[in-house]
Design a protein around this motif. Structure first.
Motif, PDB file in Angstrom:
ATOM      1  N   ILE A  80     -17.043 -42.743  -6.672  1.00 21.67           N
ATOM      2  CA  ILE A  80     -16.473 -41.428  -6.953  1.00 21.67           C
ATOM      3  C   ILE A  80     -17.516 -40.366  -6.634  1.00 21.67           C
ATOM      4  O   ILE A  80     -18.674 -40.467  -7.041  1.00 21.67           O
ATOM      5  N   ASN A  81     -17.093 -39.354  -5.888  1.00 22.10           N
ATOM      6  CA  ASN A  81     -17.982 -38.299  -5.421  1.00 22.10           C
ATOM      7  C   ASN A  81     -17.848 -37.068  -6.318  1.00 22.10           C
ATOM      8  O   ASN A  81     -16.797 -36.437  -6.372  1.00 22.10           O
ATOM      9  N   PHE A  82     -18.942 -36.725  -7.006  1.00 23.90           N
ATOM     10  CA  PHE A  82     -18.928 -35.598  -7.936  1.00 23.90           C
ATOM     11  C   PHE A  82     -19.330 -34.284  -7.261  1.00 23.90           C
ATOM     12  O   PHE A  82     -19.513 -33.279  -7.948  1.00 23.90           O
ATOM     13  N   GLU A  83     -19.438 -34.289  -5.940  1.00 23.34           N
ATOM     14  CA  GLU A  83     -19.971 -33.137  -5.223  1.00 23.34           C
ATOM     15  C   GLU A  83     -18.907 -32.219  -4.631  1.00 23.34           C
ATOM     16  O   GLU A  83     -19.175 -31.042  -4.386  1.00 23.34           O
ATOM     17  N   LEU A  84     -17.710 -32.725  -4.401  1.00 20.58           N
ATOM     18  CA  LEU A  84     -16.715 -31.927  -3.694  1.00 20.58           C
ATOM     19  C   LEU A  84     -16.342 -30.666  -4.463  1.00 20.58           C
ATOM     20  O   LEU A  84     -16.049 -29.634  -3.856  1.00 20.58           O
ATOM     21  N   ASN A 138     -12.943 -38.626  -3.550  1.00 20.05           N
ATOM     22  CA  ASN A 138     -13.098 -37.202  -3.849  1.00 20.05           C
ATOM     23  C   ASN A 138     -12.117 -36.739  -4.913  1.00 20.05           C
ATOM     24  O   ASN A 138     -10.984 -37.208  -4.978  1.00 20.05           O
ATOM     25  N   TYR A 139     -12.550 -35.773  -5.718  1.00 12.62           N
ATOM     26  CA  TYR A 139     -11.656 -35.150  -6.698  1.00 12.62           C
ATOM     27  C   TYR A 139     -12.086 -33.701  -6.880  1.00 12.62           C
ATOM     28  O   TYR A 139     -13.212 -33.310  -6.540  1.00 12.62           O
ATOM     29  N   LEU A 140     -11.205 -32.884  -7.427  1.00 15.74           N
ATOM     30  CA  LEU A 140     -11.547 -31.508  -7.767  1.00 15.74           C
ATOM     31  C   LEU A 140     -11.306 -31.214  -9.243  1.00 15.74           C
ATOM     32  O   LEU A 140     -11.808 -30.241  -9.777  1.00 15.74           O
ATOM     33  N   PRO A 156     -14.393 -28.195 -13.586  1.00 18.40           N
ATOM     34  CA  PRO A 156     -13.593 -28.507 -12.397  1.00 18.40           C
ATOM     35  C   PRO A 156     -13.537 -27.324 -11.454  1.00 18.40           C
ATOM     36  O   PRO A 156     -13.825 -26.181 -11.843  1.00 18.40           O
ATOM     37  N   PHE A 157     -13.147 -27.574 -10.219  1.00 24.22           N
ATOM     38  CA  PHE A 157     -12.931 -26.483  -9.276  1.00 24.22           C
ATOM     39  C   PHE A 157     -11.648 -25.741  -9.658  1.00 24.22           C
ATOM     40  O   PHE A 157     -10.646 -26.361  -9.980  1.00 24.22           O
ATOM     41  N   ASP A 158     -11.707 -24.427  -9.654  1.00 24.08           N
ATOM     42  CA  ASP A 158     -10.533 -23.588  -9.915  1.00 24.08           C
ATOM     43  C   ASP A 158      -9.881 -23.914 -11.258  1.00 24.08           C
ATOM     44  O   ASP A 158      -8.688 -24.205 -11.336  1.00 24.08           O
ATOM     45  N   LYS A 159     -10.678 -23.836 -12.321  1.00 24.62           N
ATOM     46  CA  LYS A 159     -10.161 -24.140 -13.654  1.00 24.62           C
ATOM     47  C   LYS A 159      -9.014 -23.219 -14.054  1.00 24.62           C
ATOM     48  O   LYS A 159      -8.101 -23.613 -14.792  1.00 24.62           O
TER      49      LYS A 159
END
Length: 329
Positions: free
Chosen positions: A121-125, A155-157, A165-168
């Protein structure tokens, strides 16, 4: 009470005789986990959390699960979907694709890809998503075709326990879908990403705000929520139908409007697609020269429009800012 004690003891005896493993607790657990594979044909594990157990143990699990999966396939040939091997994806909290194959504990580094994991799992995206499309896609294409060649990232956001998270505030649901689905690698949707589910719930503590009720009512009643869901569905279906998106080679074809291609080749199988993003409303020209030849008939799955390549480009006329082009049937 279930009447299966003697059967379980017999299975354990056979397992330890076959493997030669000592009767340590972890090998009992491995036997019981691989029972799911033996009995039901489970074809992969998502491991949470990989860094909280010795890495050699994960390899032992992978070896036994792989054997169990092959045995199951021989016993159930009519149920086998394909010849794909057993698959393990790991969650080593904090792993980032930029570090390549190594996870840094501080006092040591571990290459989990050497211990049974095909993907991490990638925590960077979620941070990369703040950059331009081409910056993201070019970076992931480069790493996945060099240090991580033949391996992968998930990948996850948004996630169940990521407090940043991205765009909470769910202000960019369309852009979020574009980044998540079109970035090379595998995509993980968190429930409600596809419908802009609210992540800012009053009077919640910790991760609870990330686990709010699904917004079914909004999907049924709000046109904008329906539009968001439709966008995610179209992109998701296009991705599912084209392995080139996640596993193919990325190449930018045009800077403005932004158009890129993906190509995936595996023995006799070949998949080619072109995507246009941030397109203008109305009539638009997408440059595909050098990728699709003149006379090639294409289908834009987003607008459900057939087009033909002429003079190295295709012309679309609609108000969509995205085009998803595939070879027409």
């Amino acid at each position: 009470d279930e009447g299966r004690l003697s059967n379980e003891l017999d299975e354990l005896q056979l397992f330890f005789q076959r493997t030669g493993y000592p009767r340590a607790p972890r090998f009992y657990i491995i036997k019981w986990l691989t029972d799911y594979v033996n009995d039901m044909g489970i074809d992969g594990f998502r491991v949470d959390t990989a860094k909280h157990a010795d890495e050699k143990t994960w390899l032992e699990l992978y070896v036994e699960a792989s054997k169990a999966f092959e045995t199951w396939k021989k016993k159930h040939p009519e149920d086998v979907l394909d010849n794909t091997a057993f698959y393990m994806v790991g969650e080593a909290y904090g792993y980032e694709i930029s570090t390549g194959r190594e996870f840094d504990f501080g006092d040591k580094k571990v290459d989990y890809f050497e211990y049974g994991f095909e993907s991490l799992i990638n925590f960077e995206l979620k941070n990369d998503a703040k950059k331009s499309y081409e910056t993201i896609f070019k970076k992931y294409n480069s790493i996945l075709n060099s240090e991580l060649k033949d391996k992968g990232v998930l990948n996850y956001l948004t996630s169940h326990d990521d407090s940043e998270p991205f765009d909470k505030d769910r202000k960019r649901p369309y852009y979020m879908a574009n980044v998540l689905f079109l970035t090379p690698g595998t995509s993980q949707i968190y429930y409600g990403d596809e419908s802009a589910r609210d992540l800012t719930i009053e009077n919640t503590e910790g991760d609870a705000t990330l686990r709010s009720f699904m917004n079914w009512e909004e999907i049924d009643s709000l046109q904008e929520t329906k539009n968001i869901l439709t966008h995610w569905q179209k992109l998701g279906s296009f991705r599912a139908n084209h392995p080139a998106i996640g596993a193919g080679r990325h190449k930018r074809l045009s800077k403005k409007p932004y158009v890129f291609s993906r190509t995936y080749i595996n023995e006799n199988f070949k998949d080619k697609i072109v995507v246009g993003l941030d397109l203008p409303k109305g009539k638009k020209s997408l440059w595909v020269k050098g990728f699709f030849g003149d006379g090639t008939k294409l289908f834009d799955t987003y607008s459900e429009t057939y087009v033909e390549v002429k003079n190295g480009k295709v012309i679309l006329e609609n108000d969509n800012n995205i085009a998803l082009l595939e070879l027409a049937d």
